[in-house]
Every structure is written in structure tokens, then in C-alpha cells.
Design a protein around this motif. Structure first.
Motif, PDB file in Angstrom:
ATOM      1  N   GLU A  39       0.154  -2.311  -1.076  1.00 35.26           N
ATOM      2  CA  GLU A  39      -0.640  -3.437  -0.594  1.00 35.26           C
ATOM      3  C   GLU A  39      -2.064  -3.274  -1.114  1.00 35.26           C
ATOM      4  N   ASP A  40      -2.589  -4.314  -1.744  1.00 37.54           N
ATOM      5  CA  ASP A  40      -3.954  -4.264  -2.271  1.00 37.54           C
ATOM      6  C   ASP A  40      -4.961  -4.375  -1.129  1.00 37.54           C
ATOM      7  N   GLN A  41      -5.855  -3.405  -1.055  1.00 35.71           N
ATOM      8  CA  GLN A  41      -6.910  -3.411  -0.052  1.00 35.71           C
ATOM      9  C   GLN A  41      -8.215  -2.962  -0.713  1.00 35.71           C
ATOM     10  N   THR A  42      -9.281  -2.959   0.057  1.00 31.75           N
ATOM     11  CA  THR A  42     -10.599  -2.618  -0.487  1.00 31.75           C
ATOM     12  C   THR A  42     -11.268  -1.535   0.349  1.00 31.75           C
ATOM     13  N   ILE A  43     -11.795  -0.522  -0.334  1.00 32.81           N
ATOM     14  CA  ILE A  43     -12.651   0.474   0.305  1.00 32.81           C
ATOM     15  C   ILE A  43     -13.995   0.413  -0.413  1.00 32.81           C
ATOM     16  N   PHE A  44     -14.887   1.340  -0.109  1.00 39.20           N
ATOM     17  CA  PHE A  44     -16.184   1.368  -0.771  1.00 39.20           C
ATOM     18  C   PHE A  44     -16.360   2.695  -1.510  1.00 39.20           C
ATOM     19  N   LYS A  45     -16.940   2.593  -2.702  1.00 40.09           N
ATOM     20  CA  LYS A  45     -17.012   3.741  -3.609  1.00 40.09           C
ATOM     21  C   LYS A  45     -18.156   4.668  -3.215  1.00 40.09           C
ATOM     22  N   SER A  46     -17.917   5.448  -2.185  1.00 38.26           N
ATOM     23  CA  SER A  46     -18.886   6.449  -1.754  1.00 38.26           C
ATOM     24  C   SER A  46     -19.072   7.495  -2.844  1.00 38.26           C
ATOM     25  N   GLY A  47     -20.256   8.074  -2.902  1.00 36.23           N
ATOM     26  CA  GLY A  47     -20.513   9.138  -3.864  1.00 36.23           C
ATOM     27  C   GLY A  47     -19.738  10.399  -3.549  1.00 36.23           C
ATOM     28  N   GLU A  48     -19.251  10.525  -2.319  1.00 31.69           N
ATOM     29  CA  GLU A  48     -18.492  11.701  -1.898  1.00 31.69           C
ATOM     30  C   GLU A  48     -16.994  11.399  -1.950  1.00 31.69           C
ATOM     31  N   LEU A  49     -16.276  12.201  -2.706  1.00 29.61           N
ATOM     32  CA  LEU A  49     -14.833  12.024  -2.848  1.00 29.61           C
ATOM     33  C   LEU A  49     -14.141  12.084  -1.484  1.00 29.61           C
ATOM     34  N   GLY A  50     -14.569  13.013  -0.637  1.00 30.76           N
ATOM     35  CA  GLY A  50     -13.957  13.151   0.683  1.00 30.76           C
ATOM     36  C   GLY A  50     -14.077  11.885   1.509  1.00 30.76           C
ATOM     37  N   ASN A  51     -15.194  11.175   1.384  1.00 32.58           N
ATOM     38  CA  ASN A  51     -15.377   9.938   2.132  1.00 32.58           C
ATOM     39  C   ASN A  51     -14.460   8.829   1.623  1.00 32.58           C
ATOM     40  N   ARG A  52     -14.230   8.804   0.311  1.00 28.69           N
ATOM     41  CA  ARG A  52     -13.291   7.815  -0.226  1.00 28.69           C
ATOM     42  C   ARG A  52     -11.873   8.114   0.267  1.00 28.69           C
ATOM     43  N   ALA A  53     -11.525   9.394   0.292  1.00 23.36           N
ATOM     44  CA  ALA A  53     -10.201   9.789   0.778  1.00 23.36           C
ATOM     45  C   ALA A  53     -10.040   9.422   2.258  1.00 23.36           C
ATOM     46  N   LYS A  54     -11.076   9.640   3.047  1.00 24.56           N
ATOM     47  CA  LYS A  54     -11.008   9.305   4.474  1.00 24.56           C
ATOM     48  C   LYS A  54     -10.860   7.807   4.700  1.00 24.56           C
ATOM     49  N   GLN A  55     -11.506   7.006   3.842  1.00 24.69           N
ATOM     50  CA  GLN A  55     -11.360   5.556   3.959  1.00 24.69           C
ATOM     51  C   GLN A  55      -9.907   5.134   3.701  1.00 24.69           C
ATOM     52  N   ILE A  56      -9.276   5.765   2.711  1.00 24.59           N
ATOM     53  CA  ILE A  56      -7.874   5.456   2.408  1.00 24.59           C
ATOM     54  C   ILE A  56      -6.978   5.861   3.575  1.00 24.59           C
ATOM     55  N   LEU A  57      -7.252   7.017   4.159  1.00 26.52           N
ATOM     56  CA  LEU A  57      -6.462   7.457   5.316  1.00 26.52           C
ATOM     57  C   LEU A  57      -6.665   6.522   6.505  1.00 26.52           C
ATOM     58  N   GLN A  58      -7.863   5.981   6.647  1.00 30.48           N
ATOM     59  CA  GLN A  58      -8.112   4.997   7.707  1.00 30.48           C
ATOM     60  C   GLN A  58      -7.253   3.759   7.499  1.00 30.48           C
ATOM     61  N   LYS A  59      -7.124   3.319   6.251  1.00 32.86           N
ATOM     62  CA  LYS A  59      -6.286   2.161   5.950  1.00 32.86           C
ATOM     63  C   LYS A  59      -4.830   2.430   6.330  1.00 32.86           C
ATOM     64  N   LEU A  60      -4.372   3.649   6.078  1.00 35.98           N
ATOM     65  CA  LEU A  60      -3.009   4.011   6.469  1.00 35.98           C
ATOM     66  C   LEU A  60      -2.852   3.988   7.989  1.00 35.98           C
ATOM     67  N   GLN A  61      -3.873   4.475   8.698  1.00 34.73           N
ATOM     68  CA  GLN A  61      -3.821   4.472  10.164  1.00 34.73           C
ATOM     69  C   GLN A  61      -3.813   3.052  10.724  1.00 34.73           C
ATOM     70  N   GLU A  62      -4.533   2.150  10.067  1.00 36.25           N
ATOM     71  CA  GLU A  62      -4.591   0.760  10.540  1.00 36.25           C
ATOM     72  C   GLU A  62      -3.273   0.030  10.331  1.00 36.25           C
ATOM     73  N   GLY A  63      -2.507   0.441   9.329  1.00 42.68           N
ATOM     74  CA  GLY A  63      -1.229  -0.209   9.059  1.00 42.68           C
ATOM     75  C   GLY A  63      -1.374  -1.376   8.095  1.00 42.68           C
ATOM     76  N   PRO A  64      -0.233  -1.944   7.660  1.00 42.62           N
ATOM     77  CA  PRO A  64      -0.264  -3.013   6.653  1.00 42.62           C
ATOM     78  C   PRO A  64      -0.680  -4.359   7.237  1.00 42.62           C
ATOM     79  N   HIS A  65      -1.152  -5.237   6.355  1.00 41.70           N
ATOM     80  CA  HIS A  65      -1.473  -6.611   6.740  1.00 41.70           C
ATOM     81  C   HIS A  65      -0.295  -7.536   6.467  1.00 41.70           C
ATOM     82  N   ALA A  66       0.523  -7.184   5.488  1.00 44.20           N
ATOM     83  CA  ALA A  66       1.664  -8.024   5.099  1.00 44.20           C
ATOM     84  C   ALA A  66       2.792  -7.910   6.121  1.00 44.20           C
TER      85      ALA A  66
END
Length: 211
Positions: A78-105
Motif C-alpha cells: 500500500e502506497d503511503q507517505t512518511i517524512f525524510k528525517s535525517g536520522e535513519l532510525g526515525n524513518r524506520a520508526k515512521q514505517i513501523l508506525q504505519k504498520l501499527q496503524e494498519g492498512p487504509h485499503a
């Protein structure tokens, strides 16, 4: 009344007043501390969560993998949007948050069981992401080979596909290594991306087709 007696009584009175004032001040401070301790016990201070991106960080399109309703493939992106933080760990956490929220479709299911929390995340210099999930990821999991496979690789593929710096993912549960997620799929070793169970082809194959 003799002068020296009068002076003595005045001195005594002043001393008593000072002592009384000091005593009242001490009692007040103690009561205030006790009140603060009581309030802290009832309402413990919690530090605000650190933002995972800055307002100036540009948006980043990502593919988040969830179990497909049809079961073929096992995972759909599913195509979603995060924000390109300068910290790799923060980008990874945003992706994990999307998984926790569940799909929109409608034709997808959540991949993480109810109440699953990410307790910690560490990314090694070699590109292995170590993720510590709460016990709920195992205790609330329905089990079964395909269900476990879907949960595990929704995490692994969502991180490795979108963040090339992450080469492998190691899943921990409750702060410790577990042999399996819920009795079937092994978790002892770090896992590589596997798009063979998804509807997304590897970037290399996609590039070759476009040439």
C-alpha cells in the motif's frame, strides 16, 4: 519593672517569634514536598515523545506491506507517505508506525496483532535493524505458518524495501530472542528482504524491464 528584666523579656519574645516563624516555614515546606510527592505518584511526569521528523523534512513515498485478503500473494503493498528525517532510525520508526496503524485499503488486513508496541529499535553499522516488540506480537497472534509469515515479512519487507540502508531485520520479543513468533516461523537469525510473497518485484528486475 527593672530595665534589664524588660530587655530580657523583649529579647526572649523576639527569639520566640523567630523560632516560631522558622518552625512554621519548615512545616510548610515539608507539607509542600509531601503534596508534590503525592501528586507525582498519582500523575507521574512523562517526557514528551521526541518528534520523528522536522517540519522542514520532505515527504517520502513508501510501500507498506500488509496481508492481502485474497491470500495470493500473501502480502500486498500500500502506497503511503512518511517524512525524510535525517536520522535513519526515525524513518524506520515512521514505517513501523504505519504498520501499527494498519492498512487504509479494504482488501488488506493488519499485519500486527492488537496491542503490539515497538519497545526499542537499533540499527547496526552493518545495516541490521534490531526491533524489540512487546509480548503482544506473540501472545495475541493467531498463529499458523502463513499468518506468521505475513506478520514477519510485512515488517522485514516494509523496512528493507523503503530504506536501502537496512539490509536485514532481527525481531526480538519482550527484550529477548525467541525461537519462533508463535510456534512456526523461525526468528533466531536476521532476515533478508523477500518480495517473492508480495505483489512487488525487486527494484533490479523492475529496472531491467524498463530498459
Amino acid at each position: 519593672m527593672p530595665r534589664h528584666i524588660t530587655i530580657g523579656l523583649i529579647t526572649l519574645g523576639v527569639g520566640f517569634a523567630v523560632a516560631l516563624g522558622f518552625f512554621v516555614d519548615v512545616v510548610g515546606r515539608v507539607q509542600s514536598l509531601m503534596k508534590n510527592d503525592h501528586e507525582s505518584a498519582e500523575n507521574p511526569f512523562k517526557a514528551p515523545a521526541k518528534p520523528l521528523y522536522a517540519p522542514t523534512d520532505p515527504p517520502l513515498n513508501v510501500k507498506i506491506f500488509f496481508p492481502a485478503e485474497s491470500g495470493d500473494p500473501i502480502l500486498a503493498a500500500e502506497d503511503q507517505t512518511i517524512f525524510k528525517s535525517g536520522e535513519l532510525g526515525n524513518r524506520a520508526k515512521q514505517i513501523l508506525q504505519k504498520l501499527q496503524e494498519g492498512p487504509h485499503a479494504d482488501k488488506m488486513f493488519p499485519s500486527l496483532p492488537k496491542d503490539t508496541k515497538v519497545q526499542d529499535l537499533f540499527i547496526s553499522e552493518q545495516g541490521t535493524a534490531f526491533i524489540d516488540f512487546s509480548d503482544a506480537i506473540a501472545t495475541n497472534h493467531p498463529g499458523g505458518v502463513l499468518n506468521e509469515l505475513a506478520t514477519i515479512y510485512s515488517i522485514v519487507d516494509s523496512l528493507t524495501y523503503n530504506l536501502p540502508e537496512i539490509k536485514q531485520v532481527k525481531i526480538l520479543i519482550g527484550g529477548v530472542e525467541k525461537e519462533t513468533l508463535a510456534g512456526h516461523c523461525l526468528l533466531l537469525l536476521p532476515l533478508d528482504m523477500d518480495l517473492s510473497i508480495t505483489n512487488v518485484m525487486p527494484r533490479e528486475e523492475k529496472t531491467a524491464l524498463l530498459r
